[in-house]
Scaffold this motif. Structure first.
Motif, PDB file in Angstrom:
ATOM      1  N   ASP A 118       0.830  -1.208   0.000  1.00 34.31           N
ATOM      2  CA  ASP A 118       0.000   0.000   0.000  1.00 34.31           C
ATOM      3  C   ASP A 118       0.861   1.253   0.000  1.00 34.31           C
ATOM      4  OD1 ASP A 118      -2.279  -1.526   0.016  1.00 34.31           O
ATOM      5  OD2 ASP A 118      -2.742  -1.184   2.144  1.00 34.31           O
ATOM      6  N   ALA A 119       1.921   1.273   0.811  1.00 34.53           N
ATOM      7  CA  ALA A 119       2.789   2.450   0.882  1.00 34.53           C
ATOM      8  C   ALA A 119       3.478   2.723  -0.445  1.00 34.53           C
ATOM      9  CB  ALA A 119       3.822   2.272   1.992  1.00 34.53           C
ATOM     10  N   VAL A 120       3.942   1.671  -1.088  1.00 35.29           N
ATOM     11  CA  VAL A 120       4.617   1.832  -2.380  1.00 35.29           C
ATOM     12  C   VAL A 120       3.647   2.353  -3.437  1.00 35.29           C
ATOM     13  CG1 VAL A 120       5.561   0.478  -4.301  1.00 35.29           C
ATOM     14  CG2 VAL A 120       6.517   0.235  -2.044  1.00 35.29           C
ATOM     15  N   SER A 121       2.457   1.759  -3.490  1.00 37.44           N
ATOM     16  CA  SER A 121       1.530   2.112  -4.570  1.00 37.44           C
ATOM     17  C   SER A 121       0.725   3.369  -4.288  1.00 37.44           C
ATOM     18  CB  SER A 121       0.594   0.938  -4.877  1.00 37.44           C
ATOM     19  OG  SER A 121      -0.211   0.640  -3.763  1.00 37.44           O
ATOM     20  N   ASN A 122       0.578   3.759  -3.017  1.00 36.03           N
ATOM     21  CA  ASN A 122      -0.235   4.929  -2.697  1.00 36.03           C
ATOM     22  C   ASN A 122       0.568   6.177  -2.356  1.00 36.03           C
ATOM     23  OD1 ASN A 122      -2.629   3.481  -3.001  1.00 36.03           O
ATOM     24  ND2 ASN A 122      -2.580   2.785  -0.891  1.00 36.03           N
ATOM     25  N   VAL A 123       1.839   6.016  -2.027  1.00 30.40           N
ATOM     26  CA  VAL A 123       2.650   7.171  -1.632  1.00 30.40           C
ATOM     27  C   VAL A 123       3.873   7.323  -2.542  1.00 30.40           C
ATOM     28  CG1 VAL A 123       3.948   8.251   0.244  1.00 30.40           C
ATOM     29  CG2 VAL A 123       1.878   6.954   0.767  1.00 30.40           C
ATOM     30  N   ALA A 124       4.749   6.323  -2.532  1.00 35.65           N
ATOM     31  CA  ALA A 124       6.021   6.441  -3.244  1.00 35.65           C
ATOM     32  C   ALA A 124       5.827   6.554  -4.758  1.00 35.65           C
ATOM     33  CB  ALA A 124       6.920   5.256  -2.913  1.00 35.65           C
ATOM     34  N   ALA A 125       5.047   5.646  -5.338  1.00 33.97           N
ATOM     35  CA  ALA A 125       4.893   5.646  -6.807  1.00 33.97           C
ATOM     36  C   ALA A 125       4.253   6.935  -7.331  1.00 33.97           C
ATOM     37  CB  ALA A 125       4.111   4.416  -7.256  1.00 33.97           C
ATOM     38  N   PRO A 126       3.173   7.463  -6.724  1.00 34.89           N
ATOM     39  CA  PRO A 126       2.623   8.721  -7.242  1.00 34.89           C
ATOM     40  C   PRO A 126       3.608   9.887  -7.129  1.00 34.89           C
ATOM     41  CG  PRO A 126       1.025   7.662  -5.789  1.00 34.89           C
ATOM     42  CD  PRO A 126       2.303   6.886  -5.684  1.00 34.89           C
ATOM     43  N   ARG A 170       2.820  -7.810  -9.611  1.00 31.94           N
ATOM     44  CA  ARG A 170       2.809  -6.799 -10.682  1.00 31.94           C
ATOM     45  C   ARG A 170       3.168  -5.423 -10.127  1.00 31.94           C
ATOM     46  NH1 ARG A 170      -2.034  -9.687 -11.558  1.00 31.94           N
ATOM     47  NH2 ARG A 170      -1.863 -11.081 -13.339  1.00 31.94           N
ATOM     48  N   THR A 171       2.638  -5.102  -8.950  1.00 30.52           N
ATOM     49  CA  THR A 171       2.942  -3.815  -8.310  1.00 30.52           C
ATOM     50  C   THR A 171       4.442  -3.687  -8.084  1.00 30.52           C
ATOM     51  OG1 THR A 171       0.790  -3.835  -7.210  1.00 30.52           O
ATOM     52  CG2 THR A 171       2.461  -2.374  -6.287  1.00 30.52           C
ATOM     53  N   TYR A 172       5.036  -4.735  -7.539  1.00 34.49           N
ATOM     54  CA  TYR A 172       6.473  -4.742  -7.248  1.00 34.49           C
ATOM     55  C   TYR A 172       7.286  -4.603  -8.537  1.00 34.49           C
ATOM     56  CZ  TYR A 172      10.915  -6.336  -5.283  1.00 34.49           C
ATOM     57  OH  TYR A 172      12.225  -6.432  -4.906  1.00 34.49           O
TER      58      TYR A 172
END
Length: 194
Positions: free
Chosen positions: A25-33, A123-125
């Motif tokens: 969640d942290a990667v896809s909701n904070v770092a990636a955006p 896939r997210t990773y």
């Protein structure tokens, strides 16, 4: 609990380690955006002043691939999140009687959803890792001096470009290590070794 054919399957599936769901969640909701926004802003700078960069075309390509990968990471993370829930989530939505009457069905559904979560998590990773590699490659090309010159900062710019390129390599190796380690361990187990 043991059955006649070996250990019983787990009642409810869970991420391992338990914080893995929060990490995705942290990667896809904070770092990636955040990183996607950075890549898009850098694209604007390079496109507006392309004459100030040594290789503006490859820079734009790598930064565009990075932005695309980070946006895909957000999308994949969204799809992953909707499939990850626990027994506590089930009991929050269903009454005790409903859970008791549908326990096996709810458990099977959770197992199915957890398998879907694992696929979307992978896939997210992969999207996040690809984005990081492309971003570091783009940054390394941005840091290269614009043209051959005798400027005093030229060696420092090449050093900075090399550090950014090394970061891309480290990211690739770091990301591939768990996958490679699992494959080696699986091969050893199949051969009967430790």
């Amino acid at each position: 609990m043991l059955t006649g054919n070996g250990p019983a399957p787990p009642r409810w599936r869970k991420p391992s380690p338990l914080g893995f769901g929060a990490a995705v969640d942290a990667v896809s909701n904070v770092a990636a955006p955040l990183l996607a926004g950075f890549a898009v802003a850098a694209i604007g700078v390079v496109a507006a002043d392309s004459d100030k960069f040594r290789w503006p075309g490859p820079v734009l390509l790598f930064l565009t691939l990075a932005a695309l990968s980070f946006v895909m990471c957000v999308q994949f993370g969204f799809h992953a999140r909707r499939h990850l829930y626990s027994y506590a989530d089930v009991t929050a939505w269903w009454t005790e009687e409903e859970v008791r009457d549908r326990h096996e069905l709810l458990r099977e559904e959770q197992h199915h959803d957890f398998a879907l979560w694992e696929g979307w998590r992978r896939r997210t990773y992969a999207a996040y890792t690809s984005g990081m590699i492309m971003l570091w490659l783009g940054v390394s090309l941005v840091l290269a001096p614009p043209a051959p010159s005798g400027a005093l900062d030229t060696p420092f710019r090449w050093a900075a470009a090399a550090v950014a390129a090394a970061a891309a390599v480290v990211e690739a190796v770091w990301s591939a290590y768990p996958w490679a380690e699992r494959r080696v361990r699986r091969r050893r187990l199949l051969r009967g070794g430790p």
